[in-house]
Structures are given as structure tokens and as C-alpha cells.
Design a protein around this motif. Structure first.
Motif, PDB file in Angstrom:
ATOM      1  N   ILE A 147       0.836  -1.209   0.000  1.00 30.98           N
ATOM      2  CA  ILE A 147       0.000   0.000   0.000  1.00 30.98           C
ATOM      3  C   ILE A 147       0.867   1.254   0.000  1.00 30.98           C
ATOM      4  CG2 ILE A 147      -1.622   1.345   1.383  1.00 30.98           C
ATOM      5  CD1 ILE A 147      -2.857  -1.298   2.293  1.00 30.98           C
ATOM      6  N   VAL A 148       1.930   1.239   0.804  1.00 34.08           N
ATOM      7  CA  VAL A 148       2.838   2.399   0.848  1.00 34.08           C
ATOM      8  C   VAL A 148       3.477   2.617  -0.521  1.00 34.08           C
ATOM      9  CG1 VAL A 148       4.997   3.279   1.821  1.00 34.08           C
ATOM     10  CG2 VAL A 148       3.285   2.222   3.313  1.00 34.08           C
ATOM     11  N   GLY A 149       3.923   1.530  -1.143  1.00 36.26           N
ATOM     12  CA  GLY A 149       4.511   1.641  -2.475  1.00 36.26           C
ATOM     13  C   GLY A 149       3.504   2.137  -3.494  1.00 36.26           C
ATOM     14  N   SER A 150       2.286   1.627  -3.400  1.00 37.79           N
ATOM     15  CA  SER A 150       1.231   2.068  -4.326  1.00 37.79           C
ATOM     16  C   SER A 150       0.932   3.548  -4.145  1.00 37.79           C
ATOM     17  CB  SER A 150      -0.045   1.248  -4.093  1.00 37.79           C
ATOM     18  OG  SER A 150       0.182  -0.129  -4.333  1.00 37.79           O
ATOM     19  N   GLY A 151       0.842   3.975  -2.883  1.00 33.41           N
ATOM     20  CA  GLY A 151       0.602   5.392  -2.614  1.00 33.41           C
ATOM     21  C   GLY A 151       1.729   6.268  -3.126  1.00 33.41           C
ATOM     22  N   ALA A 152       2.962   5.800  -2.931  1.00 37.61           N
ATOM     23  CA  ALA A 152       4.119   6.556  -3.409  1.00 37.61           C
ATOM     24  C   ALA A 152       4.109   6.649  -4.927  1.00 37.61           C
ATOM     25  CB  ALA A 152       5.413   5.906  -2.925  1.00 37.61           C
ATOM     26  N   GLY A 153       3.704   5.555  -5.589  1.00 34.23           N
ATOM     27  CA  GLY A 153       3.619   5.572  -7.045  1.00 34.23           C
ATOM     28  C   GLY A 153       2.596   6.566  -7.535  1.00 34.23           C
ATOM     29  N   SER A 154       1.441   6.584  -6.878  1.00 35.67           N
ATOM     30  CA  SER A 154       0.391   7.519  -7.261  1.00 35.67           C
ATOM     31  C   SER A 154       0.846   8.963  -7.078  1.00 35.67           C
ATOM     32  CB  SER A 154      -0.873   7.269  -6.428  1.00 35.67           C
ATOM     33  OG  SER A 154      -1.355   5.963  -6.637  1.00 35.67           O
ATOM     34  N   LEU A 155       1.482   9.245  -5.941  1.00 34.61           N
ATOM     35  CA  LEU A 155       1.899  10.619  -5.638  1.00 34.61           C
ATOM     36  C   LEU A 155       3.039  11.074  -6.543  1.00 34.61           C
ATOM     37  CD1 LEU A 155       1.755  10.531  -1.733  1.00 34.61           C
ATOM     38  CD2 LEU A 155       0.242  11.798  -3.258  1.00 34.61           C
ATOM     39  N   LEU A 156       4.081  10.256  -6.647  1.00 35.47           N
ATOM     40  CA  LEU A 156       5.244  10.664  -7.431  1.00 35.47           C
ATOM     41  C   LEU A 156       4.914  10.750  -8.921  1.00 35.47           C
ATOM     42  CD1 LEU A 156       8.281   8.811  -5.808  1.00 35.47           C
ATOM     43  CD2 LEU A 156       7.915  11.262  -5.994  1.00 35.47           C
ATOM     44  N   THR A 157       4.263   9.717  -9.433  1.00 32.90           N
ATOM     45  CA  THR A 157       3.951   9.722 -10.861  1.00 32.90           C
ATOM     46  C   THR A 157       2.883  10.752 -11.190  1.00 32.90           C
ATOM     47  OG1 THR A 157       4.492   7.368 -11.001  1.00 32.90           O
ATOM     48  CG2 THR A 157       3.207   8.298 -12.807  1.00 32.90           C
ATOM     49  N   GLY A 158       1.839  10.808 -10.358  1.00 34.75           N
ATOM     50  CA  GLY A 158       0.732  11.698 -10.643  1.00 34.75           C
ATOM     51  C   GLY A 158       1.033  13.171 -10.435  1.00 34.75           C
ATOM     52  N   PHE A 159       1.873  13.502  -9.443  1.00 32.25           N
ATOM     53  CA  PHE A 159       2.096  14.906  -9.110  1.00 32.25           C
ATOM     54  C   PHE A 159       3.485  15.426  -9.458  1.00 32.25           C
ATOM     55  CE2 PHE A 159      -1.467  13.730  -6.434  1.00 32.25           C
ATOM     56  CZ  PHE A 159      -2.308  14.823  -6.582  1.00 32.25           C
ATOM     57  N   VAL A 160       4.431  14.521  -9.679  1.00 29.66           N
ATOM     58  CA  VAL A 160       5.799  14.961  -9.983  1.00 29.66           C
ATOM     59  C   VAL A 160       6.208  14.572 -11.403  1.00 29.66           C
ATOM     60  CG1 VAL A 160       8.225  14.829  -9.305  1.00 29.66           C
ATOM     61  CG2 VAL A 160       6.436  14.802  -7.548  1.00 29.66           C
ATOM     62  N   PHE A 161       6.162  13.277 -11.696  1.00 32.62           N
ATOM     63  CA  PHE A 161       6.622  12.805 -13.005  1.00 32.62           C
ATOM     64  C   PHE A 161       5.817  13.412 -14.146  1.00 32.62           C
ATOM     65  CE2 PHE A 161       8.264   8.513 -11.126  1.00 32.62           C
ATOM     66  CZ  PHE A 161       9.234   9.220 -10.423  1.00 32.62           C
ATOM     67  N   LEU A 162       4.486  13.448 -14.011  1.00 35.36           N
ATOM     68  CA  LEU A 162       3.650  13.966 -15.092  1.00 35.36           C
ATOM     69  C   LEU A 162       3.895  15.444 -15.356  1.00 35.36           C
ATOM     70  CD1 LEU A 162       0.184  12.237 -14.502  1.00 35.36           C
ATOM     71  CD2 LEU A 162       1.895  11.690 -16.225  1.00 35.36           C
ATOM     72  N   ASP A 163       4.401  16.158 -14.350  1.00 34.38           N
ATOM     73  CA  ASP A 163       4.718  17.575 -14.527  1.00 34.38           C
ATOM     74  C   ASP A 163       6.113  17.772 -15.104  1.00 34.38           C
ATOM     75  OD1 ASP A 163       2.800  19.496 -14.165  1.00 34.38           O
ATOM     76  OD2 ASP A 163       3.463  20.109 -12.186  1.00 34.38           O
ATOM     77  N   ALA A 164       6.962  16.763 -14.963  1.00 34.78           N
ATOM     78  CA  ALA A 164       8.366  16.932 -15.339  1.00 34.78           C
ATOM     79  C   ALA A 164       8.721  16.289 -16.677  1.00 34.78           C
ATOM     80  CB  ALA A 164       9.264  16.343 -14.249  1.00 34.78           C
ATOM     81  N   TRP A 165       8.062  15.186 -17.012  1.00 32.98           N
ATOM     82  CA  TRP A 165       8.490  14.412 -18.177  1.00 32.98           C
ATOM     83  C   TRP A 165       7.322  14.074 -19.095  1.00 32.98           C
ATOM     84  CZ3 TRP A 165      10.743  10.866 -13.943  1.00 32.98           C
ATOM     85  CH2 TRP A 165      11.960  11.388 -13.475  1.00 32.98           C
ATOM     86  N   SER A 166       7.672  13.643 -20.288  1.00 28.81           N
ATOM     87  CA  SER A 166       6.672  13.142 -21.237  1.00 28.81           C
ATOM     88  C   SER A 166       6.259  11.743 -20.834  1.00 28.81           C
ATOM     89  CB  SER A 166       7.249  13.121 -22.647  1.00 28.81           C
ATOM     90  OG  SER A 166       8.261  12.124 -22.739  1.00 28.81           O
ATOM     91  N   ILE A 167       5.183  11.273 -21.432  1.00 33.88           N
ATOM     92  CA  ILE A 167       4.698   9.933 -21.084  1.00 33.88           C
ATOM     93  C   ILE A 167       5.709   8.866 -21.485  1.00 33.88           C
ATOM     94  CG2 ILE A 167       3.426   9.505 -23.252  1.00 33.88           C
ATOM     95  CD1 ILE A 167       1.198   8.296 -21.462  1.00 33.88           C
ATOM     96  N   ALA A 168       6.466   9.107 -22.562  1.00 32.28           N
ATOM     97  CA  ALA A 168       7.489   8.146 -22.982  1.00 32.28           C
ATOM     98  C   ALA A 168       8.601   8.058 -21.954  1.00 32.28           C
ATOM     99  CB  ALA A 168       8.051   8.557 -24.345  1.00 32.28           C
ATOM    100  N   THR A 169       9.028   9.195 -21.442  1.00 34.28           N
ATOM    101  CA  THR A 169      10.097   9.209 -20.441  1.00 34.28           C
ATOM    102  C   THR A 169       9.639   8.558 -19.139  1.00 34.28           C
ATOM    103  OG1 THR A 169      11.017  11.244 -21.373  1.00 34.28           O
ATOM    104  CG2 THR A 169      11.645  10.691 -19.121  1.00 34.28           C
ATOM    105  N   ILE A 170       8.416   8.857 -18.735  1.00 31.76           N
ATOM    106  CA  ILE A 170       7.899   8.257 -17.497  1.00 31.76           C
ATOM    107  C   ILE A 170       7.824   6.744 -17.640  1.00 31.76           C
ATOM    108  CG2 ILE A 170       5.954   8.149 -15.896  1.00 31.76           C
ATOM    109  CD1 ILE A 170       5.279  11.024 -16.770  1.00 31.76           C
ATOM    110  N   GLY A 171       7.358   6.271 -18.798  1.00 27.25           N
ATOM    111  CA  GLY A 171       7.300   4.837 -19.041  1.00 27.25           C
ATOM    112  C   GLY A 171       8.675   4.203 -18.932  1.00 27.25           C
ATOM    113  N   ALA A 172       9.687   4.890 -19.455  1.00 24.90           N
ATOM    114  CA  ALA A 172      11.048   4.373 -19.383  1.00 24.90           C
ATOM    115  C   ALA A 172      11.556   4.331 -17.942  1.00 24.90           C
ATOM    116  CB  ALA A 172      11.971   5.230 -20.244  1.00 24.90           C
ATOM    117  N   VAL A 173      11.219   5.356 -17.158  1.00 16.00           N
ATOM    118  CA  VAL A 173      11.645   5.411 -15.751  1.00 16.00           C
ATOM    119  C   VAL A 173      11.000   4.274 -14.954  1.00 16.00           C
ATOM    120  CG1 VAL A 173      11.465   6.742 -13.613  1.00 16.00           C
ATOM    121  CG2 VAL A 173      12.128   7.872 -15.740  1.00 16.00           C
TER     122      VAL A 173
END
Length: 522
Positions: A147-173
Motif C-alpha cells: 500500500i505504501v509503495g502504491s501510494g508513493a507511485g500515485s503521488l510521485l507519478t501523478g504529481f511529480v513525473f507527469l509535470d516533469a516528463w513526457s509519457i514516454a520518459t515516465i514509461g522508461a523510468v
């Protein structure tokens, strides 16, 4: 497999799974124009896949091996590797399949990826928890780690990664994160030294290929999702802006799509009107002297630019939820001036929330060139409750003017909530004070309107005079039978929309009147 490793794998696998789900919803939301039911269908496919994966994984949990046996890590590594690769492929599959099956067809692949991801947690629990009197306690810790990992994924990807990178870059990360996890399992597994080195080398190659291929696999993903069966290899957007608030794309002819839905065009000219900009000019006919205006939604900036130049305007406040539009506007000289005009304030916020947080603000006009009435969350701006909120922020004689995108439900609601109402094309103009589309004011607005000293309509030519006279005559349509692109009085609206339903925050009628829609693509 040790208990500590089990906690780590559970957390990282949760991070990966929820991160991928966010990417999958982003492409589904774009392809469906933000259809409210799209998330529910994605969630159904995702949960169904998790359930299938969990059930199938039971076949690998019938052995009598003890927790801590490093041989178990080999099977877990294989599952994690395959799950990671398949999940990484989901976004490209949505793009490839859109031309034939639109977006729902790829949900099958979502189910497959979710099944593989869903198998990891049961395997971790079986291989990492000893069958003793503390098994239940340890299972709760493994579940908590997931659950902690899932929450971290939602927060980091949803609020940080999506603002910083393209969808291709996020997929690669995310894929790289998965490969690192697999490499850790291989490194700790009970393998011969040569076998371990060979497996790690192959993983390094696989990880390199995933990173290297991500841009190519996701190339033209937004074009494929928007144009679908009409997509051609040479189809490319002029601009793509990705933020956590959504994806903004611009075609070569200057048409803007926000989250996959039409969101206007770059144009402030009423003479060459290709985006219904006449409706913005019409504010001058509906209100005698708008000095203070609130605009909810910026989009291409075309409407804001017209309102900015409205004769007599003293201050324009714009509330826009997606900061990506500021970047978009800055790159187009026709509208970029609103970013530097001292009488224009642009606030990044949700329009409804901003009104709640500024209860003392009052305006002569509140204007919204609202998106399609059936998109997700649009009830927040179209309900009777929101109309009452807007009313509370109007000055005496104030006007609330917004796009209904031709929804009978929304038009009936507006004409019911306010005692004075009028339809202007597909907009509703409503007020607590008597409301008229004044021909004299309309004529004067068109005559006085200018951009940097250049008249909006050049009446020095015969064509200009003729065009001006035709536009002035638009005010007479209120006395004629209603037309789709004309004016319509309140009584006529209420008579025409008798079978429509009043929109409320609870019933969300515009969004759910039709569960599935497949809008015609450009």
C-alpha cells in the motif's frame, strides 16, 4: 526469500503497478475526450486482471518450500520481468489499436498486464512469510508495504513525473525501476555464478532496450489516440504540452485540443471567425459597461485577448486549472499580450474552488467558454449549485455568460435558476436583472472594438460595411423563431426543454445521461 526482501518487493511492485495505471488512465482519458465512464472501465479491467493474476498465482504456491529459500526468487524474477515488459507495452498498444478499435479494445491488454502485476503480491506473501504463528502479522506488514509503495507511485507519478516528463520518459523510468527490481531478485537468487552473471547481463540489455525504444514506441501516441482511424504516418501535432493537469495538443492549423477534446483555435478576428469568437464580442451587447470580469478557463487565450481589449474594461481575472496553457499562450504572439497586461491577472486554480476561497470578490461579468457538457467533472461548472455560487459573485446587474455546448439540461437549469436568461448561439447569458441583447450597444461595441489601434472591423471598405451591418442585424434574431446559431428568449428555452432535467451536483446529469460516447474524431 527473506522477510525484509519480501517487504521491499511488495513496496516496489506496488509503486510500479499504480504508476502504470496512472499512465494508462492518461491515454484513455485523452482518447475518450475525458469520458466519465472511462476510468470505471479501466478500473474494472485492472481489478479483474489483478483478481485473475492472484488466482492463477495460487498454482505456484502449493509447494512445501520454506520462507527464505533463495530458489524461489527465480520464479518471482521471471514474473516480475514479464509483468514489467507487458505493462510497459500497454501505452503503445493503446496507440496502435486506436485506429481499429478506438480505445476500449486495449482494455484487454490492460487486464493481461494487471494479471501479471497482480500475481507478484501473492507470490511474495507465499515465498516470504513463514508458515508459523506470526504468519498473519507478517502478511499485514507485506500488505502495508504494498500500500505504501502504491501510494508513493500515485503521488510521485501523478504529481511529480507527469509535470516533469513526457509519457514516454515516465514509461522508461518505471520500466527501469522494474528492471532494477528484477536484477536484485536475480542477484540474490540461488543460481550458479555464470548463470547469474549471464542473467544480469541480459537484464542490462533489456533495460537499455526499454529506455532506448520508449521514444520510438510512444512516438505520435497522442496523434494516434486523437485521429484514430484517420491517423496517417505524417500526422504530427505542432505542439504537445504535458503537465499533471492534462495533455494539450495543437494541430498544424492552430486547433487546440485539451485532454483530447476540442478546446478552441487561435483567433481573435471576428471577420475571420473560425472559433465562434463572435460570442466573446457579444458581451458588449449584453452588459452596458463591463469593467470587472472573471474568466474561468484560458485555453488558447483567444477569448481572453478579446475580452482584454473590450472598451471600458478595467480588470480581468482569469482562473485556469492547467498551467500548461500559459506556456502555450506565450508562444503565440496573437494572444501572448494577456500575459504582460497589467490589468490582467492569471491564477492557476480550480474555478469553483477559487470562488469559494474568495467570497468577497464581485464581478460585472463571469464568463466561461466551458468544455463539452458530458466530460468528466464538468458538473462542477454546470450544476444549479455552481450557478448559485456564481450569482453570489456578481455585482448588481451582473451577467453570468457560459457555454452549454448545446445541452438542453444545462440550458433549462440556467433558465430556471436565474429569472433573466437568453441563449446566444450555444451560450447562456443569465442574470438577476433584466437582460437584453441591446442592438445599440452591439453596434457601438463592433464599431469601437480595436486591437492595438487597428479596428476589429474595417468599415472603410464596402465589404467591411456589409459585414458590420450583417453582424449588427444579429441582434434582431431574438424576435425570430429560434435558430441553433441565433438568439432565444427565456420563455422559449423553458418551453423547448420541458423534458430536460435540472443539473445538480448529485445527479451529474450531463455526464451520465449517456454512459458511452465515441465522439467523431477530426
Amino acid at each position: 526469500m527473506g522477510f525484509g526482501l519480501a517487504l521491499l518487493v511488495a513496496a516496489v511492485s506496488g509503486f510500479i503497478a499504480l504508476s502504470y495505471e496512472i499512465l494508462w488512465y492518461r491515454v484513455i482519458a485523452f482518447a475518450s475526450w475525458g469520458l466519465p465512464g472511462a476510468f470505471g472501465l479501466l478500473l474494472a479491467a485492472y481489478l479483474f486482471g489483478l483478481a485473475i493474476g492472484s488466482r492463477v498465482s495460487g498454482a505456484f504456491c502449493k509447494d512445501q518450500s520454506q520462507a527464505g529459500d533463495k530458489k524461489q526468487l527465480r520464479l518471482l524474477a521471471v514474473f516480475a520481468f514479464v509483468a514489467n515488459v507487458v505493462a510497459w507495452l500497454v501505452v503503445p498498444v493503446f496507440g496502435w489499436s486506436a485506429g481499429r478499435w478506438d480505445w476500449p479494445g486495449a482494455l484487454l491488454f490492460v487486464g493481461v498486464a494487471a494479471a501479471l502485476l497482480g500475481a507478484i503480491l501473492p507470490l511474495v506473501s507465499h515465498f516470504g512469510i513463514a508458515a508459523d504463528d506470526r504468519a498473519g502479522e507478517r502478511l499485514s506488514y507485506v500488505y502495508l508495504a504494498n500500500i505504501v509503495g502504491s501510494g508513493a507511485g500515485s503521488l510521485l507519478t501523478g504529481f511529480v513525473f507527469l509535470d516533469a516528463w513526457s509519457i514516454a520518459t515516465i514509461g522508461a523510468v518505471i520500466a527501469t525501476t522494474g528492471m532494477v527490481l528484477v536484477a536484485l531478485l536475480v542477484a540474490l537468487a540461488d543460481l550458479e555464478r555464470v548463470t547469474r552473471i549471464g542473467a544480469l547481463a541480459m537484464l542490462a540489455v533489456a533495460g537499455f532496450l526499454l529506455v532506448k525504444l520508449s521514444p520510438r514506441m510512444n512516438d505520435q501516441i497522442w496523434e494516434r489516440l486523437l485521429y484514430k482511424s484517420d491517423f496517417k504516418p505524417d500526422t504530427r501535432f505542432a505542439e504537445v504540452i504535458e503537465t499533471k493537469s492534462g495533455v494539450i495538443t495543437v494541430t498544424q492549423d492552430g486547433t487546440v485540443y485539451g485532454g483530447g477534446a476540442y478546446d478552441g483555435r487561435f483567433n481573435t478576428s471576428i471577420v475571420h471567425d473560425r472559433n465562434g469568437i463572435m460570442r466573446a464580442y457579444a458581451i458588449g451587447a449584453l452588459h452596458p459597461a463591463p469593467k470587472k470580469i472573471l474568466m474561468i478557463g484560458l485555453a488558447s487565450g483567444s477569448w481572453a485577448s478579446v475580452i482584454e481589449h473590450m472598451p471600458g474594461l478595467e480588470h480581468l481575472t482569469i482562473v485556469e486549472i492547467n498551467p500548461g496553457y500559459l506556456k502555450l499562450v506565450a508562444g503565440h504572439p496573437e494572444v501572448a499580450g494577456i500575459l504582460k497586461d497589467p490589468k490582467v491577472d492569471i491564477v492557476i486554480d480550480d474555478g469553483r474552488r477559487w470562488l469559494h476561497r474568495h467570497p468577497d470578490e464581485r464581478f460585472d461579468v463571469i464568463v466561461m467558454n466551458t468544455t463539452w457538457h458530458w466530460r468528466a467533472h464538468i458538473t462542477n461548472l454546470l450544476s444549479a449549485e455552481f450557478m448559485d455560487l456564481a450569482r453570489a459573485h456578481l455585482l448588481p446587474g451582473g451577467l453570468f455568460y457560459f457555454n452549454t455546448t448545446s445541452s438542453d439540461d444545462v440550458q433549462k437549469t440556467a433558465a430556471t435558476v436565474f429569472p433573466s436568461a437568453m441563449r446566444v448561439y450555444n451560450f447562456m447569458a443569465v442574470s438577476d436583472s433584466p437582460l437584453v441583447f441591446d442592438k445599440g450597444r452591439w453596434s457601438k461595441t463592433l464599431a469601437d472594438f480595436s486591437f492595438d489601434g487597428k479596428p476589429a472591423i474595417d468599415r472603410s471598405t464596402e465589404d467591411g460595411k456589409k459585414f458590420y451591418d450583417e453582424l449588427v442585424a444579429y441582434a434582431d434574431l431574438i424576435h425570430q423563431p429560434p435558430q441553433d446559431e441565433g438568439l432565444e428568449a427565456r420563455d422559449s428555452i423553458l418551453a423547448r426543454t420541458q423534458t430536460a432535467i435540472l443539473v445538480s451536483d448529485d445527479n451529474m446529469v450531463p455526464e451520465w445521461r449517456q454512459v458511452l460516447r465515441f465522439p467523431e474524431h477530426p
